[in-house]
Scaffold this motif. Sequence first.
Motif, PDB file in Angstrom:
ATOM      1  N   GLU A  66       9.498   4.370  -3.421  1.00  0.00           N
ATOM      2  CA  GLU A  66       8.563   5.465  -3.115  1.00  0.00           C
ATOM      3  C   GLU A  66       8.135   6.066  -4.448  1.00  0.00           C
ATOM      4  OE1 GLU A  66      10.615   8.596  -0.949  1.00  0.00           O
ATOM      5  OE2 GLU A  66      11.704   9.203  -2.731  1.00  0.00           O
ATOM      6  N   ARG A  95       9.166  -2.409  -1.046  1.00  0.00           N
ATOM      7  CA  ARG A  95      10.275  -2.413  -0.084  1.00  0.00           C
ATOM      8  C   ARG A  95      10.446  -3.822   0.467  1.00  0.00           C
ATOM      9  NH1 ARG A  95       9.042   3.253   3.240  1.00  0.00           N
ATOM     10  NH2 ARG A  95       8.886   4.477   1.339  1.00  0.00           N
ATOM     11  N   GLU A 108      10.907  -5.296   3.152  1.00  0.00           N
ATOM     12  CA  GLU A 108      10.871  -5.087   4.605  1.00  0.00           C
ATOM     13  C   GLU A 108      11.422  -6.321   5.319  1.00  0.00           C
ATOM     14  OE1 GLU A 108      10.055  -2.382   6.069  1.00  0.00           O
ATOM     15  OE2 GLU A 108       8.786  -1.245   4.680  1.00  0.00           O
ATOM     16  N   PHE A 168      -0.247  -3.173   7.457  1.00  0.00           N
ATOM     17  CA  PHE A 168       0.489  -2.027   8.000  1.00  0.00           C
ATOM     18  C   PHE A 168       1.890  -1.958   7.396  1.00  0.00           C
ATOM     19  CE2 PHE A 168       3.293   0.150  10.913  1.00  0.00           C
ATOM     20  CZ  PHE A 168       2.578   1.314  11.142  1.00  0.00           C
ATOM     21  N   ARG A 169       2.541  -3.098   7.288  1.00  0.00           N
ATOM     22  CA  ARG A 169       3.893  -3.114   6.712  1.00  0.00           C
ATOM     23  C   ARG A 169       3.969  -4.210   5.657  1.00  0.00           C
ATOM     24  NH1 ARG A 169       7.693  -0.237   8.561  1.00  0.00           N
ATOM     25  NH2 ARG A 169       6.961  -0.131  10.686  1.00  0.00           N
ATOM     26  N   MET A 170       3.925  -3.771   4.409  1.00  0.00           N
ATOM     27  CA  MET A 170       3.889  -4.730   3.309  1.00  0.00           C
ATOM     28  C   MET A 170       5.145  -4.596   2.453  1.00  0.00           C
ATOM     29  SD  MET A 170       0.114  -3.577   2.278  1.00  0.00           S
ATOM     30  CE  MET A 170      -0.480  -4.760   1.091  1.00  0.00           C
ATOM     31  N   PHE A 219       3.090  -2.081  -1.690  1.00  0.00           N
ATOM     32  CA  PHE A 219       2.015  -1.283  -1.108  1.00  0.00           C
ATOM     33  C   PHE A 219       1.769  -0.052  -1.969  1.00  0.00           C
ATOM     34  CE2 PHE A 219       4.815   1.979   0.760  1.00  0.00           C
ATOM     35  CZ  PHE A 219       6.032   1.307   0.740  1.00  0.00           C
ATOM     36  N   GLN A 246       1.185   4.190  -2.191  1.00  0.00           N
ATOM     37  CA  GLN A 246       1.363   5.490  -1.532  1.00  0.00           C
ATOM     38  C   GLN A 246       0.544   6.547  -2.260  1.00  0.00           C
ATOM     39  OE1 GLN A 246       5.700   5.937  -1.825  1.00  0.00           O
ATOM     40  NE2 GLN A 246       5.802   5.730   0.406  1.00  0.00           N
ATOM     41  N   GLU A 269       1.189  10.444  -2.664  1.00  0.00           N
ATOM     42  CA  GLU A 269       2.206  11.437  -2.310  1.00  0.00           C
ATOM     43  C   GLU A 269       1.986  12.730  -3.081  1.00  0.00           C
ATOM     44  OE1 GLU A 269       5.980   9.502  -0.613  1.00  0.00           O
ATOM     45  OE2 GLU A 269       6.073   9.119  -2.769  1.00  0.00           O
ATOM     46  N   GLU A 275       2.663   5.453  12.668  1.00  0.00           N
ATOM     47  CA  GLU A 275       2.660   6.380  11.529  1.00  0.00           C
ATOM     48  C   GLU A 275       1.663   5.982  10.438  1.00  0.00           C
ATOM     49  OE1 GLU A 275       6.492   6.835   9.630  1.00  0.00           O
ATOM     50  OE2 GLU A 275       5.562   7.705   7.843  1.00  0.00           O
ATOM     51  N   LEU A 276       0.886   6.989  10.032  1.00  0.00           N
ATOM     52  CA  LEU A 276      -0.042   6.805   8.921  1.00  0.00           C
ATOM     53  C   LEU A 276       0.399   7.665   7.740  1.00  0.00           C
ATOM     54  CD1 LEU A 276      -2.802   5.910   7.748  1.00  0.00           C
ATOM     55  CD2 LEU A 276      -3.883   7.661   9.130  1.00  0.00           C
ATOM     56  N   GLU A 277       0.915   8.847   8.057  1.00  0.00           N
ATOM     57  CA  GLU A 277       1.335   9.775   7.007  1.00  0.00           C
ATOM     58  C   GLU A 277       2.567  10.537   7.473  1.00  0.00           C
ATOM     59  OE1 GLU A 277      -1.758  12.222   5.387  1.00  0.00           O
ATOM     60  OE2 GLU A 277      -0.333  13.410   4.225  1.00  0.00           O
ATOM     61  N   GLU A 287       6.661  17.787   1.310  1.00  0.00           N
ATOM     62  CA  GLU A 287       6.091  16.515   0.858  1.00  0.00           C
ATOM     63  C   GLU A 287       5.018  16.039   1.836  1.00  0.00           C
ATOM     64  OE1 GLU A 287       8.127  12.543  -0.444  1.00  0.00           O
ATOM     65  OE2 GLU A 287       8.252  12.662   1.726  1.00  0.00           O
ATOM     66  N   SER A 337       3.012  12.439   2.410  1.00  0.00           N
ATOM     67  CA  SER A 337       3.103  11.060   1.917  1.00  0.00           C
ATOM     68  C   SER A 337       2.313  10.134   2.829  1.00  0.00           C
ATOM     69  CB  SER A 337       4.578  10.643   1.903  1.00  0.00           C
ATOM     70  OG  SER A 337       4.685   9.292   1.567  1.00  0.00           O
ATOM     71  N   GLY A 397       0.220   6.361   3.362  1.00  0.00           N
ATOM     72  CA  GLY A 397       0.091   4.976   2.909  1.00  0.00           C
ATOM     73  C   GLY A 397      -1.383   4.648   2.704  1.00  0.00           C
ATOM     74  N   ARG A 446      -2.349   1.508   4.766  1.00  0.00           N
ATOM     75  CA  ARG A 446      -2.486   1.836   6.198  1.00  0.00           C
ATOM     76  C   ARG A 446      -3.792   2.570   6.458  1.00  0.00           C
ATOM     77  NH1 ARG A 446       3.575   3.294   8.538  1.00  0.00           N
ATOM     78  NH2 ARG A 446       4.488   1.378   7.720  1.00  0.00           N
TER      79      ARG A 446
END
Length: 517
Positions: A222, A254, A256, A264-266, A269, A271, A273, A336-338, A376, A378, A380, A383
């Motif tokens: 992150e 990450r 994953e 969507f899930r990489m 990626f 962020q 933040e 989830e987007l944020e 915070e 945060s 993506g 995304r």
Amino acid sequence: MYKTITMADDLLKKVIAHAKEYGFIFPSSEIYDGLGAVYDYGQNGVELKNNIKQYWWNAMVRLHENIVGIDSSIFMHPTIWKASGHVDAFNDPLIDNKDSKKRYRADVLIEEEREKHNQKILKEIEKGRKKFGDSFDEAKARETNPNILREQAKIDEITKRYDEALNANDLEAMRQLILDLGIVCPISGTANWSEVRQFNLMFETKLGSTAEGASSIYLRPETAQGIFVNYLNVQKTGRMKIPFGIAQIGKAFRNEIVARQFVFRMREFEQMEMQFFVRPGSEMEWFAKWKAERLAWHKALGLGDNNYRYHDHEKLAHYANAATDIEFNFPMGFKELEGIHSRTNFDLSQHQKFSGKKIQYFDPELNESYVPYVIETSIGLDRTVLAVLSNSYCEEQLDGEVREVLRIPAAIAPVKFAIMPLTKKDGLPEVAQKLMKQLEIECNCQYEEKDSIGKRYRRQDAIGTPYCITVDHQTLEDNTVTVRERDTMEQVRMSIDEVVATLPQKVSMASLLRKIQ
Ligand code: GAP
């Protein structure tokens, strides 16, 4: 003249294919058969991504006098990840199917099962709405319709058992829930599941050239910790007064377990933040403020207000005292987007403890020092790109043909204007090039002179260009051009002077920022 084709369930597949065909997103290392859950952005994708970054950065940093930005490194001292809790607890529960040898996230299997029941409820509601029209009362249906009540009872039961297992960190209970729900592997079709185990998501590598001298470090999972460890630097050099924020955009990594669903899930990626430092005790007020402000940022993009919803967390991480997700209606449902979290003073206190450096703020109004609390936000970036692409993708029946159009909000569209001479002769290209020179300093434009005008329009529709400007023979006589709007396909005749004076404003970042200022 045209009719929108209703998008089927395979929207995600269409978006993936379209993104590749039109230079938005390519599978990484494709000529070597790709690399799982890693993607490259092409010529149009990078423009879209940069525009989204600019929208976020300007909204957060430029429009807030008390927020500044940084760009911290990806490699950081390994103790940072010990202090933040990532070494010990940044885990996902994984489960293997012994027949297909495929690996899954146990929590995702359960959540997907729960979502199936939710989808059944939504279908039932849709049915009611179709049957009764405006007189349909959704709240009443949720209270009385036996099919909805049955599905809701199943959701509640799953949620109860799932939350209990999570709270107790009981991996066996999670496995039992998967078995009881009859969840099977989509590949083998069997429920021959392994134990559930925890798997750390951080990528580890070596820093240093010799085997003896090298030490293990991590690729950051992150960007937030880069902000926390620079809190003192920024506060002092910027003479920042609490409340204030530090924002950053950057890569995160990450490993994953289940990396599906496109960007969507990489595994690599980006962020965006922001950590907002506040006086202890005032964090709930700021949490509510940021929750509202971030939703307004999303809605101003124009992807449809109903496509967003909050998901307040019932189970909080040990360091948080409030948390919510902003979810978006992706092709695979609301996800989830944020994330917006009230992180207390956990991170700064941990870094204070592990580094031995005093990380505090002297509050002149209170005449005391304290470790600030943090809210915070945060989000993506990838995304957000997916939200924009999937929401913008449209197929329309147009005079017996299908028009593929990306209705991307104009301010973030990769190309704002396509400038086209009707033919390649008679001096038309020269006039078009001159107009191109005037517009390209304002925004990203494309010059197109190949193929028929119709084909050129189609190509520009497919990449989401809001305006096509055609220079024709009449232009030579009266200095007017045809301006064709992407969504309505309406064409108007305008003088070149008017084009230059008015159109760039319509597609500008300022026009978008004005909505949230
Ligand atoms: N610092 C807090 C944090 O990292 P998170 O919920 O783990 O929180 C924040 O991540 C956002 O980053 C998510 O809401 C999501 O948009 C994005 N994100 C997280 N993991 C991702 C992944 N593997 N691929 C793409 N985006 C991801």
